[in-house]
Design a protein around this motif. Sequence first.
Motif, PDB file in Angstrom:
ATOM      1  N   HIS A   1      33.419  36.507  41.349  1.00 24.10           N
ATOM      2  CA  HIS A   1      34.613  36.709  40.528  1.00 24.10           C
ATOM      3  C   HIS A   1      34.272  36.546  39.036  1.00 24.10           C
ATOM      4  O   HIS A   1      34.653  37.375  38.209  1.00 24.10           O
TER       5      HIS A   1
ATOM      6  N   HIS B   1      34.973  38.696  35.138  1.00 23.51           N
ATOM      7  CA  HIS B   1      35.206  38.242  33.763  1.00 23.51           C
ATOM      8  C   HIS B   1      34.125  38.590  32.745  1.00 23.51           C
ATOM      9  O   HIS B   1      34.435  38.982  31.620  1.00 23.51           O
TER      10      HIS B   1
ATOM     11  N   TYR C   1      48.157  34.768  30.566  1.00 17.23           N
ATOM     12  CA  TYR C   1      46.727  34.957  30.867  1.00 17.23           C
ATOM     13  C   TYR C   1      46.560  35.628  32.247  1.00 17.23           C
ATOM     14  O   TYR C   1      45.810  36.587  32.412  1.00 17.23           O
TER      15      TYR C   1
ATOM     16  N   GLU D   1      43.638  38.387  34.165  1.00 15.09           N
ATOM     17  CA  GLU D   1      43.274  38.342  35.591  1.00 15.09           C
ATOM     18  C   GLU D   1      43.753  39.570  36.365  1.00 15.09           C
ATOM     19  O   GLU D   1      43.062  40.049  37.252  1.00 15.09           O
TER      20      GLU D   1
HETATM   21 FE   LIG Z   1      39.470  34.322  36.887  1.00 14.94          FE
END
Ligand SMILES: [Fe+2]
Length: 303
Positions: A186, A191, A226, A231
């Motif tokens: 992830h 990211h 956020y 995300e």
């Molecule tokens: Fe995350």
Amino acid sequence: MVISSLSFRSTKRFFATVRQSFWYPRSRSDLDTVDKSYENFVEKLEISYPGSDDVDYMSWLRSVRNYSTSVNSEVPDVFYPDQANKTWSLLYARLRELHYLYACDEHKSNLKDLENLGVYTGEKIPQLSQINNWLSSKTGFKLIPVGGIINARSFLYGLAYRVFLSTRYIRHISVPFYSPEPDIVHELMGHVPLFGNEELAEFSQEIGKKSLGASDADIEKLAKIYFYSIEFGIVGDKILGAGILGSCKEIVHVKEDKCDFIGWDTKKILSMDFTLSSYQPAYYKTENLSEIKKSVMEACNLI
Ligand SMILES: [Fe+2]
């Protein structure tokens, strides 16, 4: 203190004092003192951890989780067993196919850059120190290891100083397409390529700055902003959100199950709950990166 005995103006002053009483880091090195204890996410979800009967895996997992380092130090390398690298290889190949089709351009070009530099390969899991070298020449973001999901306040405080508190363990090979909590797949496939983009780095940092000393209620609002942008955001007909881009299943769900995308709506977003153990009930969309940046900044200014 008896609030009712104060004048209205004093009461206002009292609450202003309360609002300002949350400690917050004044510099990047102050992040060493934020609470980085992680939540036992699996216990919270009342599920058994995939691989819990694999003694070697569980002992490795514990050793990777229980490690902390100073924000100003170089992050030491983690030993990844062959099994961990095999899990990475399997996911890397499938995610690259899906990213090619569905990821936003900013993500794709930075991922390509990481591959050209030999930081990302399908062979073995990159180390945080390699990622940090790359990020230092792009946006100055830095990844610091944590053991799992930490509280929103500490996480957002990190963003204020372009620090991303990142996990380093990887899910068990028996269920490669599922992880009950964020893992290195992830972080690195979702990211990291995005933190190499200045526009994204900037608005991530703005959310973080707004959190410094904020009340608990405002921290929750910022966490939602956020969550539904970095995300799970959508730009145009491409995926921006790291929570989607790090998950083969969620990419397919979003793009091939023909999910509805809703235009960015701060009021609605602030009324949403966090969905952590299943697909999102809604994905918010803007036309491009500049528009999501503008929407996020405006949302932050309302708080
Ligand atoms: Fe995350």
